[in-house]
Design a protein around this motif. Structure first.
Motif, mmCIF file in Angstrom:
data_model
loop_
_atom_site.group_PDB
_atom_site.id
_atom_site.type_symbol
_atom_site.label_atom_id
_atom_site.label_comp_id
_atom_site.label_asym_id
_atom_site.label_seq_id
_atom_site.Cartn_x
_atom_site.Cartn_y
_atom_site.Cartn_z
ATOM 1 N N THR A 1 0.829 -1.203 0.000
ATOM 2 C CA THR A 1 0.000 0.000 0.000
ATOM 3 C C THR A 1 0.863 1.252 0.000
ATOM 4 O OG1 THR A 1 -1.705 -1.200 1.231
ATOM 5 C CG2 THR A 1 -1.868 1.195 1.191
ATOM 6 N N ILE A 2 2.010 1.211 0.680
ATOM 7 C CA ILE A 2 2.928 2.348 0.659
ATOM 8 C C ILE A 2 3.408 2.616 -0.760
ATOM 9 C CG2 ILE A 2 5.185 3.160 1.442
ATOM 10 C CD1 ILE A 2 4.747 1.667 4.048
ATOM 11 N N ILE A 3 3.760 1.551 -1.480
ATOM 12 C CA ILE A 3 4.197 1.705 -2.866
ATOM 13 C C ILE A 3 3.061 2.233 -3.731
ATOM 14 C CG2 ILE A 3 5.077 0.461 -4.879
ATOM 15 C CD1 ILE A 3 6.494 -1.429 -2.979
ATOM 16 N N ALA A 4 1.852 1.713 -3.504
ATOM 17 C CA ALA A 4 0.697 2.189 -4.269
ATOM 18 C C ALA A 4 0.421 3.659 -3.985
ATOM 19 C CB ALA A 4 -0.528 1.342 -3.939
ATOM 20 N N LEU A 5 0.622 4.084 -2.746
ATOM 21 C CA LEU A 5 0.420 5.491 -2.398
ATOM 22 C C LEU A 5 1.411 6.372 -3.138
ATOM 23 C CD1 LEU A 5 -0.993 7.621 -0.602
ATOM 24 C CD2 LEU A 5 0.749 7.176 1.127
ATOM 25 N N GLY A 6 2.672 5.945 -3.207
ATOM 26 C CA GLY A 6 3.652 6.723 -3.948
ATOM 27 C C GLY A 6 3.398 6.720 -5.435
ATOM 28 N N ASP A 7 2.781 5.646 -5.950
ATOM 29 C CA ASP A 7 2.470 5.570 -7.370
ATOM 30 C C ASP A 7 1.330 6.501 -7.740
ATOM 31 O OD1 ASP A 7 2.183 4.811 -9.992
ATOM 32 O OD2 ASP A 7 1.110 2.966 -9.529
ATOM 33 N N ASN A 8 0.228 6.412 -7.008
ATOM 34 C CA ASN A 8 -0.946 7.237 -7.307
ATOM 35 C C ASN A 8 -1.766 7.361 -6.035
ATOM 36 O OD1 ASN A 8 -3.445 8.312 -8.248
ATOM 37 N ND2 ASN A 8 -2.988 7.551 -10.293
ATOM 38 N N ALA A 9 -1.664 8.503 -5.384
ATOM 39 C CA ALA A 9 -2.357 8.707 -4.111
ATOM 40 C C ALA A 9 -3.872 8.684 -4.281
ATOM 41 C CB ALA A 9 -1.921 10.025 -3.473
ATOM 42 N N THR A 10 -4.363 9.203 -5.402
ATOM 43 C CA THR A 10 -5.814 9.227 -5.618
ATOM 44 C C THR A 10 -6.369 7.824 -5.771
ATOM 45 O OG1 THR A 10 -5.600 11.375 -6.714
ATOM 46 C CG2 THR A 10 -7.633 10.140 -7.084
ATOM 47 N N THR A 11 -5.680 7.002 -6.543
ATOM 48 C CA THR A 11 -6.122 5.616 -6.707
ATOM 49 C C THR A 11 -6.077 4.867 -5.390
ATOM 50 O OG1 THR A 11 -5.302 5.631 -8.988
ATOM 51 C CG2 THR A 11 -5.707 3.492 -7.976
ATOM 52 N N ALA A 12 -5.019 5.075 -4.600
ATOM 53 C CA ALA A 12 -4.926 4.400 -3.307
ATOM 54 C C ALA A 12 -6.059 4.839 -2.381
ATOM 55 C CB ALA A 12 -3.572 4.704 -2.661
ATOM 56 N N ARG A 13 -6.439 6.104 -2.467
ATOM 57 C CA ARG A 13 -7.535 6.589 -1.625
ATOM 58 C C ARG A 13 -8.861 5.967 -2.044
ATOM 59 N NH1 ARG A 13 -7.161 11.435 -2.926
ATOM 60 N NH2 ARG A 13 -5.455 11.913 -1.501
ATOM 61 N N TYR A 14 -9.106 5.880 -3.349
ATOM 62 C CA TYR A 14 -10.341 5.272 -3.830
ATOM 63 C C TYR A 14 -10.369 3.770 -3.564
ATOM 64 C CZ TYR A 14 -11.695 9.546 -6.236
ATOM 65 O OH TYR A 14 -12.073 10.832 -6.507
ATOM 66 N N ALA A 15 -9.204 3.161 -3.421
ATOM 67 C CA ALA A 15 -9.134 1.733 -3.122
ATOM 68 C C ALA A 15 -9.438 1.433 -1.652
ATOM 69 C CB ALA A 15 -7.768 1.170 -3.491
ATOM 70 N N GLY A 16 -9.615 2.462 -0.851
ATOM 71 C CA GLY A 16 -9.973 2.258 0.546
ATOM 72 C C GLY A 16 -8.834 2.391 1.522
ATOM 73 N N ALA A 17 -7.643 2.788 1.070
ATOM 74 C CA ALA A 17 -6.497 2.923 1.968
ATOM 75 C C ALA A 17 -6.614 4.202 2.788
ATOM 76 C CB ALA A 17 -5.196 2.915 1.181
ATOM 77 N N ARG A 18 -6.255 4.109 4.048
ATOM 78 C CA ARG A 18 -6.201 5.297 4.895
ATOM 79 C C ARG A 18 -4.870 6.001 4.612
ATOM 80 N NH1 ARG A 18 -7.378 3.594 10.936
ATOM 81 N NH2 ARG A 18 -5.786 2.057 10.397
ATOM 82 N N THR A 19 -4.893 6.862 3.643
ATOM 83 C CA THR A 19 -3.646 7.432 3.142
ATOM 84 C C THR A 19 -2.903 8.231 4.212
ATOM 85 O OG1 THR A 19 -4.910 9.343 2.323
ATOM 86 C CG2 THR A 19 -4.511 7.524 0.778
ATOM 87 N N TRP A 20 -3.631 8.881 5.097
ATOM 88 C CA TRP A 20 -2.953 9.673 6.126
ATOM 89 C C TRP A 20 -2.142 8.778 7.051
ATOM 90 C CZ3 TRP A 20 -3.455 9.094 11.357
ATOM 91 C CH2 TRP A 20 -4.525 8.309 11.811
ATOM 92 N N TRP A 21 -2.674 7.620 7.388
ATOM 93 C CA TRP A 21 -1.954 6.724 8.285
ATOM 94 C C TRP A 21 -0.806 6.027 7.554
ATOM 95 C CZ3 TRP A 21 -0.106 5.719 12.610
ATOM 96 C CH2 TRP A 21 0.325 4.443 12.981
ATOM 97 N N VAL A 22 -1.022 5.654 6.299
ATOM 98 C CA VAL A 22 0.042 5.020 5.531
ATOM 99 C C VAL A 22 1.213 5.982 5.380
ATOM 100 C CG1 VAL A 22 0.648 4.035 3.287
ATOM 101 C CG2 VAL A 22 -1.569 3.528 4.304
ATOM 102 N N LYS A 23 0.923 7.225 5.061
ATOM 103 C CA LYS A 23 1.982 8.218 4.894
ATOM 104 C C LYS A 23 2.679 8.508 6.220
ATOM 105 C CE LYS A 23 1.109 11.348 1.994
ATOM 106 N NZ LYS A 23 0.561 12.523 1.274
#
Length: 397
Positions: A208-230
């Motif tokens: 998920t960390i790699i996915a966040l760096g790849d595309n934060a918007t996609t990771a957010r729509y996928a259900g990831a808690r981007t603030w906590w991952v970051k």
């Protein structure tokens, strides 16, 4: 009756060609560079090839490699952490002044150091995530704040002398071993940290960390808690700096300049390891190998008689060249994929000229219907559409 065919195994030449492509790629070039540098060092100084001397080399690189591993998770997640060097310095000063010569203080102070490191990473991550401040600015401010606090505490001079039992973590090891004589604790700690990093990177949270760096918007729509991952990447970074600080107390002493420059050294090692700035692609093992290659280069320059004052200049050139090489390789791959013609669009002998073959998996065309009595003038004009081919991603491993 259906028959199954076993795929043919790749030949030796195909395997060698695949290995060659891997070694010249940004991800694998660091290993080739490391081997070349080690061979050149051994030629200039044959004693370096002795097992004992090589183990000492690994012991010296261990703190830098651990910091690079922590920096890897931040960069592959799309951010930067410039506060790592100041965290290392702060942890060294904390250990030197709070432990003293009291062995009973080792455990509580060590726990406090990890809590302090996690708190620094938490503050960095929360400010970046919720206040939308660029990580470069946040961690730069944290770096200056920690450095100012350390200078105020110590007056800019070396203060504190922790117990020898605590310093043994960085300078001691398992002794009386055959061939290598001693296995430093720093090497053991590095092996454990690297194994945990590889395991964590392959877990869903690491991906998920790699996915966040790849595309934060996609990771957010996928259900990831981007603030906590970051935020977790900054916590990992500060904890790795804490471990490096504990090791540096052993043989570097307690001085406010111990960790100075470690943040740039870690970024250089990560970039040298083929990790793409901006996130989304990279390998944690290559990041650690980048630290070894960087230290091997400095060792080679030392043996060659190059003044140490050129170290920063060489480090800056390495960053520019490594980033340029990675960017050129990525653009070449994208250009090559864009020029490829899909097999489904290539005309065949059975296809009449000027027509495209029908996809065999597509559904049959609908049956003819009676003409619509609605006049053509009453229908809205069709909206032109274009086919989108934005399929390029930056997934890492």
């Amino acid at each position: 009756m259906t028959t199954t065919t076993t795929p043919a195994k790749p030949s030796v030449l195909e395997r060698l060609a695949s290995l060659g492509r891997t070694l010249v790629s940004p991800r694998g070039a660091v290993f080739l560079l490391l081997i070349v540098l080690l061979v050149m060092i051994a030629v200039l100084n044959p004693a370096f090839a002795e097992p004992g001397q090589f183990i000492r080399f690994i012991q010296r690189v261990a703190p830098v490699a651990i910091v690079a591993i922590g920096q890897y998770f931040v960069i592959v997640g799309g951010e930067f952490d410039l506060s790592m060097g100041s965290v290392v310095t702060a942890q060294v000063v904390i250990a030197g002044n709070l432990i003293g010569q009291d062995d009973a203080m080792i455990l509580p102070v060590t726990i406090f150091m990890f809590v302090f490191g996690a708190l620094v990473g938490l503050v960095n991550g929360l400010i970046v995530s919720f206040l939308r401040v660029p990580s470069f600015i946040v961690t730069l401010g944290m770096m200056l704040a920690l450095l100012g606090g350390v200078l105020y505490w110590t007056g800019g001079a070396a203060t504190g002398n922790p117990a020898d039992s605590f310093r043994e973590i960085g300078r001691g090891g398992i002794r009386d071993l055959p061939v290598i004589e001693i296995l430093p604790w720093s090497v053991v700690v590095l092996a454990v940290v690297l194994a945990l990093a590889v395991w964590f990177a392959r877990r869903p949270f690491g991906r998920t960390i790699i996915a966040l760096g790849d595309n934060a918007t996609t990771a957010r729509y996928a259900g990831a808690r981007t603030w906590w991952v970051k935020t977790s990447t900054f916590i990992i970074s500060s904890l790795s700096a804490t471990v490096a600080g504990i090791l540096l107390v052993g043989y570097a002493g307690v001085h406010p300049s111990v960790g100075r420059g470690y943040e740039f050294t870690a970024i250089t090692a990560v970039v040298l390891g083929g990790v793409v700035l901006g996130g989304g692609r990279g390998w944690v093992v290559a990041a650690a190998a980048g630290a070894f290659a960087l230290e091997a280069l400095f060792t080679l320059l030392n043996f060659a008689g190059v003044p140490s004052t050129y170290r920063d200049a060489v480090q800056g050139v390495i960053i520019i060249l490594a980033v340029a090489y990675a960017a050129t390789t990525v653009r070449a791959r994208r250009r090559g994929r864009a020029l490829e013609t899909p097999a489904a669009l290539e005309p065949t002998d059975q296809t009449p000229p000027g027509t495209l073959p029908v996809d065999q998996t597509s559904p049959a065309p609908p049956e003819a219907k009676e003409p619509d009595p609605t006049p053509a003038t009453a229908r809205p004009a069709p909206i032109p559409s274009t086919q989108r081919a934005d399929n390029e991603t930056k997934g890492g491993s």
